[in-house]
Design an enzyme around this catalytic site. Structure first.
Site, PDB file in Angstrom:
ATOM      1  N   HIS A 196       8.423  -8.962  -3.051  1.00 18.54           N
ATOM      2  CA  HIS A 196       8.382  -7.793  -2.169  1.00 18.54           C
ATOM      3  C   HIS A 196       7.674  -8.411  -1.038  1.00 18.54           C
ATOM      4  O   HIS A 196       6.858  -9.454  -0.912  1.00 18.54           O
ATOM      5  CB  HIS A 196       6.898  -6.400  -2.888  1.00 18.54           C
ATOM      6  CG  HIS A 196       6.722  -5.764  -1.936  1.00 18.54           C
ATOM      7  ND1 HIS A 196       5.986  -4.627  -1.873  1.00 18.54           N
ATOM      8  CD2 HIS A 196       6.264  -5.875  -0.202  1.00 18.54           C
ATOM      9  CE1 HIS A 196       6.406  -3.802  -1.054  1.00 18.54           C
ATOM     10  NE2 HIS A 196       5.979  -4.759  -0.169  1.00 18.54           N
ATOM     11  N   HIS A 215       8.327  -9.397   3.589  1.00 21.26           N
ATOM     12  CA  HIS A 215       8.830  -8.646   4.830  1.00 21.26           C
ATOM     13  C   HIS A 215       9.402  -9.406   5.163  1.00 21.26           C
ATOM     14  O   HIS A 215       8.275 -10.774   5.826  1.00 21.26           O
ATOM     15  CB  HIS A 215       7.219  -7.654   6.108  1.00 21.26           C
ATOM     16  CG  HIS A 215       6.729  -6.479   4.880  1.00 21.26           C
ATOM     17  ND1 HIS A 215       7.685  -5.666   5.253  1.00 21.26           N
ATOM     18  CD2 HIS A 215       6.400  -6.685   3.511  1.00 21.26           C
ATOM     19  CE1 HIS A 215       7.052  -4.312   3.932  1.00 21.26           C
ATOM     20  NE2 HIS A 215       5.862  -4.576   3.073  1.00 21.26           N
ATOM     21  N   ASN A 240      11.617  -1.986   6.082  1.00 26.84           N
ATOM     22  CA  ASN A 240      11.177  -1.017   6.870  1.00 26.84           C
ATOM     23  C   ASN A 240      10.957  -2.065   8.052  1.00 26.84           C
ATOM     24  O   ASN A 240       9.943  -2.447   9.037  1.00 26.84           O
ATOM     25  CB  ASN A 240       9.653  -1.044   6.621  1.00 26.84           C
ATOM     26  CG  ASN A 240       8.826  -2.237   6.821  1.00 26.84           C
ATOM     27  OD1 ASN A 240       9.090  -3.141   6.263  1.00 26.84           O
ATOM     28  ND2 ASN A 240       7.191  -2.115   6.942  1.00 26.84           N
ATOM     29  N   LYS A 300      13.919   1.208  -0.885  1.00 25.32           N
ATOM     30  CA  LYS A 300      12.149   1.437  -1.486  1.00 25.32           C
ATOM     31  C   LYS A 300      12.333   3.127  -0.703  1.00 25.32           C
ATOM     32  O   LYS A 300      12.522   3.127   0.297  1.00 25.32           O
ATOM     33  CB  LYS A 300      11.572   0.704   0.112  1.00 25.32           C
ATOM     34  CG  LYS A 300       9.802   0.966   0.716  1.00 25.32           C
ATOM     35  CD  LYS A 300       9.523   0.050  -0.945  1.00 25.32           C
ATOM     36  CE  LYS A 300       7.758   0.111  -0.949  1.00 25.32           C
ATOM     37  NZ  LYS A 300       7.085  -0.908  -0.789  1.00 25.32           N
ATOM     38  N   HIS A 338       6.071   2.527  -2.922  1.00 25.81           N
ATOM     39  CA  HIS A 338       4.431   2.655  -1.974  1.00 25.81           C
ATOM     40  C   HIS A 338       3.857   3.754  -2.598  1.00 25.81           C
ATOM     41  O   HIS A 338       3.968   4.858  -1.680  1.00 25.81           O
ATOM     42  CB  HIS A 338       5.318   2.607  -0.223  1.00 25.81           C
ATOM     43  CG  HIS A 338       3.731   2.170   0.354  1.00 25.81           C
ATOM     44  ND1 HIS A 338       2.957   0.945   0.878  1.00 25.81           N
ATOM     45  CD2 HIS A 338       1.845   3.143   0.304  1.00 25.81           C
ATOM     46  CE1 HIS A 338       1.789   0.976   2.011  1.00 25.81           C
ATOM     47  NE2 HIS A 338       0.874   2.598   1.198  1.00 25.81           N
ATOM     48  N   HIS A 377       2.441  -3.673  -4.984  1.00 23.36           N
ATOM     49  CA  HIS A 377       0.998  -3.973  -4.453  1.00 23.36           C
ATOM     50  C   HIS A 377       0.113  -3.370  -5.552  1.00 23.36           C
ATOM     51  O   HIS A 377      -0.760  -2.201  -3.794  1.00 23.36           O
ATOM     52  CB  HIS A 377       0.757  -4.041  -3.120  1.00 23.36           C
ATOM     53  CG  HIS A 377       1.489  -2.745  -2.057  1.00 23.36           C
ATOM     54  ND1 HIS A 377       1.679  -1.315  -2.197  1.00 23.36           N
ATOM     55  CD2 HIS A 377       2.703  -2.621  -0.917  1.00 23.36           C
ATOM     56  CE1 HIS A 377       1.831  -0.878  -1.556  1.00 23.36           C
ATOM     57  NE2 HIS A 377       2.650  -1.359  -1.126  1.00 23.36           N
ATOM     58  N   ASP A 394       3.479  -9.239  -1.201  1.00 24.46           N
ATOM     59  CA  ASP A 394       3.696  -8.425   0.564  1.00 24.46           C
ATOM     60  C   ASP A 394       3.227  -9.271   1.720  1.00 24.46           C
ATOM     61  O   ASP A 394       2.651  -8.728   2.355  1.00 24.46           O
ATOM     62  CB  ASP A 394       2.731  -7.173   0.117  1.00 24.46           C
ATOM     63  CG  ASP A 394       2.845  -5.933   1.391  1.00 24.46           C
ATOM     64  OD1 ASP A 394       3.913  -6.083   1.631  1.00 24.46           O
ATOM     65  OD2 ASP A 394       1.945  -4.766   1.412  1.00 24.46           O
TER      66      ASP A 394
HETATM   67  O1  DOR Z   1      -0.499  -3.883   4.950  1.00 25.66           O
HETATM   68  C1  DOR Z   1       1.156  -3.596   4.801  1.00 25.66           C
HETATM   69  N1  DOR Z   1       1.834  -4.471   5.948  1.00 25.66           N
HETATM   70  N2  DOR Z   1       1.201  -2.426   4.030  1.00 25.66           N
HETATM   71  C2  DOR Z   1       2.461  -2.772   3.817  1.00 25.66           C
HETATM   72  O2  DOR Z   1       2.825  -1.605   3.284  1.00 25.66           O
HETATM   73  C3  DOR Z   1       3.406  -2.261   5.153  1.00 25.66           C
HETATM   74  C4  DOR Z   1       3.197  -3.832   5.480  1.00 25.66           C
HETATM   75  C5  DOR Z   1       3.541  -4.343   7.010  1.00 25.66           C
HETATM   76  O3  DOR Z   1       4.945  -4.176   6.607  1.00 25.66           O
HETATM   77  O4  DOR Z   1       3.255  -4.762   7.775  1.00 25.66           O
HETATM   78 ZN    ZN Z   2       5.352  -3.967   2.120  1.00 26.26          ZN
END
Ligand code: DOR
Ligand code: ZN
Length: 352
Positions: A21, A23, A49, A107, A144, A182, A255
């Site tokens: 997971h 980003h 996202n 997702k 999520h 998470h 995450d």
């Molecule tokens: O803390 C987070 N940040 N939780 C998420 O689910 C998304 C993520 C983000 O994209 O910044």
């Molecule tokens: Zn995330």
């Protein structure tokens, strides 16, 4: 005569870990953070996202191209792409993306749950046909798990989601393979542990380290704010117990979620902890303190591939214990800095 103490070198060798997971963002941020993950990890599930989100197969192809271009030369790192589930996702497009190997999972964000989740799902009945198709083709759903209604306390969001949304959803599409992303609560641990072979759960690095006091007691610390928000200490201990079980359906999903510091250190700061840079050293420290260093490979390198029905990485990584390791306290993008997660204790395990 001088007394020489023998110097004990402790090393730990494990299969190269994966991050289930992650980003990576886009543009200048992507260029800055991609090498941080590629340095230590073999593969990562890439969150979709973006703004706008990665919804179609064509968008996933384009995003994958941008990620590959941002990686250092000769990296062995592979991004595992995902699609962002919306109420208008086309099941045929999804199936083509999955069966061709372009994507590894889909997702699900409940609308409004977190950063860039406005296009997420409001009415779960509207995505039932897509979920049924995913069950048919074996495509996993990363979830999520938070209910974001105003009348639900933020610390109860995960437990309420399990009762109100996740359990009914899994009963109505029983063959669907689901990853609870998470998890942050003992309820999450219990539900994931009782779900059988088609239910997995990821645990982040930061949720193994902080509880809600770290965010709020003695001053508000925006770099510890993420979603789902860290809960009380008993929940952190439940996560630690789950992560250190050895072979199981619990695995690492950092995450790691970079935001420019000015967006975090603000009157309304955004959610996300950036842990890509020092995750492995932190995990080694946490597992060692728990007396479970021998279970780190299961959590970081073996349980994830087993759930995703992929081979573990062939390559190995070695960590060596010694003097405290220094990591940068921030990394720099073209126009911003991003603070690296501070575990609050020294790290002694260096990734060679
Ligand atoms: O803390 C987070 N940040 N939780 C998420 O689910 C998304 C993520 C983000 O994209 O910044
Ligand atoms: Zn995330």
């Amino acid at each position: 005569m001088a007394q020489y103490k023998p110097r004990m070198t402790q090393t730990l060798t494990l299969r190269r870990p994966d991050d289930w997971h992650l980003h990576l963002r886009d543009g200048a941020m992507l260029k800055a953070v991609a090498p941080e993950t590629a340095r230590h990890f073999g593969r990562a599930i890439i969150m979709p996202n973006l703004v706008p989100p990665v919804v179609t197969g064509a968008e996933a192809i384009a995003y994958r191209g941008r990620i590959m271009a941002a990686l250092p030369e000769n990296t062995g790192f592979s991004p595992l792409m995902t699609l962002y589930l919306t109420e208008s996702t086309d099941p045929d497009d999804l199936e083509a993306a999955y069966t061709s190997g372009l994507i590894t999972a889909v997702k699900l964000y409940p609308a409004g749950a977190t950063t860039n989740s406005a296009s997420g799902v409001r009415n779960f009945d509207n995505v039932r046909p897509v979920l049924e198709r995913m069950a048919e083709i074996g495509c996993p759903l990363c979830v999520h798990g938070e209910v974001v209604d105003d009348d639900i306390d933020i610390f109860d969001r995960e437990a309420v989601f399990i009762d109100r949304v996740l359990d009914p959803l899994r009963r109505s599409v029983p063959a669907l393979r689901v990853i609870m992303e998470h998890i942050t609560t003992s309820q999450g641990v219990e539900y994931a542990a009782s779900g059988g072979p088609d239910l997995g759960a990821t645990i982040t690095t930061h949720h193994l380290v902080i509880n809600r006091n770290h965010i709020l007691a003695g001053g508000i610390r925006p770099h510890y704010y993420c979603l789902p928000v860290a809960k009380r200490e008993t929940h952190r201990l439940a996560l630690l117990e789950a992560a250190t079980r050895g072979p199981s359906n619990f695995f690492l999903g950092t995450d790691s979620a970079p935001h420019p510091d000015h967006a975090k250190e603000a009157a309304c700061g955004c959610a996300g902890c950036f842990t890509a840079t020092n995750t492995l050293s932190i995990l080694a420290e946490v597992f060692e303190k728990a007396g479970k260093l021998d279970c780190l490979e299961d959590f970081a390198s073996l349980n994830g591939p087993a759930f995703y029905r992929l081979p573990a990485n062939e390559e190995m990584v070695t960590l060596t214990k010694g003097q405290p390791v220094c990591y940068p306290d921030h990394i720099t993008t073209q126009d911003a800095t991003v603070t690296v997660f501070d575990p609050g204790f020294p790290l002694h395990w260096r990734v060679d």
